[in-house]
Enzyme design. Structure first.
Site, PDB file in Angstrom:
ATOM      1  N   SER A 116       0.833  -1.201   0.000  1.00 50.98           N
ATOM      2  CA  SER A 116       0.000   0.000   0.000  1.00 50.98           C
ATOM      3  C   SER A 116       0.872   1.257   0.000  1.00 50.98           C
ATOM      4  O   SER A 116       1.777   1.379  -0.831  1.00 50.98           O
ATOM      5  CB  SER A 116      -0.938  -0.079   1.216  1.00 50.98           C
ATOM      6  OG  SER A 116      -1.985   0.837   1.100  1.00 50.98           O
ATOM      7  N   ASP A 162     -10.275  -4.605  -4.354  1.00 51.35           N
ATOM      8  CA  ASP A 162      -9.450  -4.032  -3.285  1.00 51.35           C
ATOM      9  C   ASP A 162     -10.251  -3.120  -2.344  1.00 51.35           C
ATOM     10  O   ASP A 162     -10.115  -3.164  -1.129  1.00 51.35           O
ATOM     11  CB  ASP A 162      -8.301  -3.253  -3.938  1.00 51.35           C
ATOM     12  CG  ASP A 162      -7.358  -2.646  -2.939  1.00 51.35           C
ATOM     13  OD1 ASP A 162      -6.314  -3.263  -2.684  1.00 51.35           O
ATOM     14  OD2 ASP A 162      -7.657  -1.564  -2.403  1.00 51.35           O
ATOM     15  N   HIS A 184      -8.490  -5.028   0.385  1.00 55.60           N
ATOM     16  CA  HIS A 184      -7.194  -4.389   0.608  1.00 55.60           C
ATOM     17  C   HIS A 184      -6.422  -5.008   1.775  1.00 55.60           C
ATOM     18  O   HIS A 184      -5.230  -5.293   1.654  1.00 55.60           O
ATOM     19  CB  HIS A 184      -7.392  -2.887   0.852  1.00 55.60           C
ATOM     20  CG  HIS A 184      -6.107  -2.123   0.805  1.00 55.60           C
ATOM     21  ND1 HIS A 184      -5.324  -2.059  -0.331  1.00 55.60           N
ATOM     22  CD2 HIS A 184      -5.437  -1.417   1.751  1.00 55.60           C
ATOM     23  CE1 HIS A 184      -4.245  -1.322  -0.079  1.00 55.60           C
ATOM     24  NE2 HIS A 184      -4.288  -0.930   1.174  1.00 55.60           N
TER      25      HIS A 184
END
Ligand code: NAG
Length: 295
Positions: free
Chosen positions: A104, A221, A276
């Site tokens: 990320s 995600d 995610h």
């Protein structure tokens, strides 16, 4: 005669054993350094460390414990300084090189590290659902940070000197305020070579020391927006997706992405059904798109 044959066979078996053990040892997997994302820390990467150590016994896996949790909101250039010192010390005791696995927001920090750490010896750079082309979306992170703001108003907060002190603003990419983004953002337009600066060529050469860039992401995600940002795609002014190979920074090769791709150094991995927060503990993702590059 029979004794002789048995002796030869035993010698062969011992020989094979030595060769197998020898090759196993001499292979020696490179250390893996993990850089976490926004609002998380080393704890979130225990499963991934276990996957790596099971697949490649003896691998040293280090999840850098810096700027964890709320500290992950510190400005990205400041974080690059801190992570850079930690990574430099691991690289200096790993002459055969290391792999960098960044999740990320960490993927943006890692890219800046690859530009700015001279003589780095990173082999594979694995970018795990990172907003490499920026973020423009009303995610729960955003609502937590700016409760009153819809995504179309966030640029007021982000594109000034105060906003740029919040990590997420450093990669906030509002496609409807391109000129302000280019002029006022202190991070993403520089690392994506969208704004000219004196070190660009040097950064590019340094970045191109890596052998492999692995870009992992997918449509479910729910945080990275658009999700294609994990593959260097992004919105145009009408919020249509322009993929990596049609982005100006790719075509102009501003930071080496095209060079790397032309020499077979870019892998695009796409998975459906992964939220995610699940990327780093999904075993299919690990075996399909992480493990092959950690040798
Ligand atoms: C793991 O990845 C697979 C392959 O994309 C996906 O189908 C599955 O839903 C994922 N599982 C979790 C828990 O994210």
């Amino acid at each position: 005669m029979r004794v002789f044959v048995m002796m030869v066979m035993m010698m062969l078996l011992v020989g094979v054993g030595v060769v197998v053990l020898g090759s196993g040892r001499s292979k020696g997997y490179r250390p893996v350094v993990i850089v976490h994302g926004i609002f998380d820390g080393p704890k979130q990467f225990r499963m991934l460390s276990r996957f790596i150590k099971q697949a490649h016994p003896g691998t040293e896996v280090v999840t850098l414990a810096l700027y964890d949790y709320l500290s992950s909101l510190h400005p990205l250039w400041q974080q690059v300084g801190g992570f850079g010192r930690a990574l430099t010390s691991i690289m200096s005791r790993s002459p055969a090189g290391v792999h960098l696995l960044c999740f990320s927001q960490g993927g943006l920090i890692c890219r800046a590290l690859l530009y700015t750490l001279p003589h780095h010896n990173v082999h594979s750079f694995i970018s795990l659902s990172s907003p490499q082309a920026g973020q423009y979306g009303d995610t729960h992170y955003l609502r937590w940070l700016f409760p009153e703001r819809l995504k179309r108003n966030v640029f007021h907060v982000c594109y000034n000197n105060f906003g740029q002190k919040i990590s997420i603003c450093d990669y906030w990419n509002d496609p409807h305020h391109r000129a302000r983004y280019l002029a006022r953002s202190s991070f993403l337009p520089l690392i994506n070579a969208e704004r000219h600066h004196a070190l660009a060529q040097h950064w590019k050469e340094n970045f191109l020391r890596i052998r492999k860039l692995v870009l992992i992401g997918g449509p479910d995600d729910d945080v990275i927006t658009p999700w294609q940002s994990s593959h260097f795609g992004f919105y145009d002014g009408q919020e249509n997706i322009v993929d990596m190979r049609n982005q100006d920074y790719y075509k102009e090769d501003g930071f080496g992405l095209k060079t790397l791709d032309d020499r077979g150094g870019v892998e695009l991995c796409q998975y459906s059904g992964v939220k995610h927060g699940a990327w780093h503990s999904n075993y299919s993702v690990f075996t399909g798109c992480i493990k092959p590059w950690l040798t």
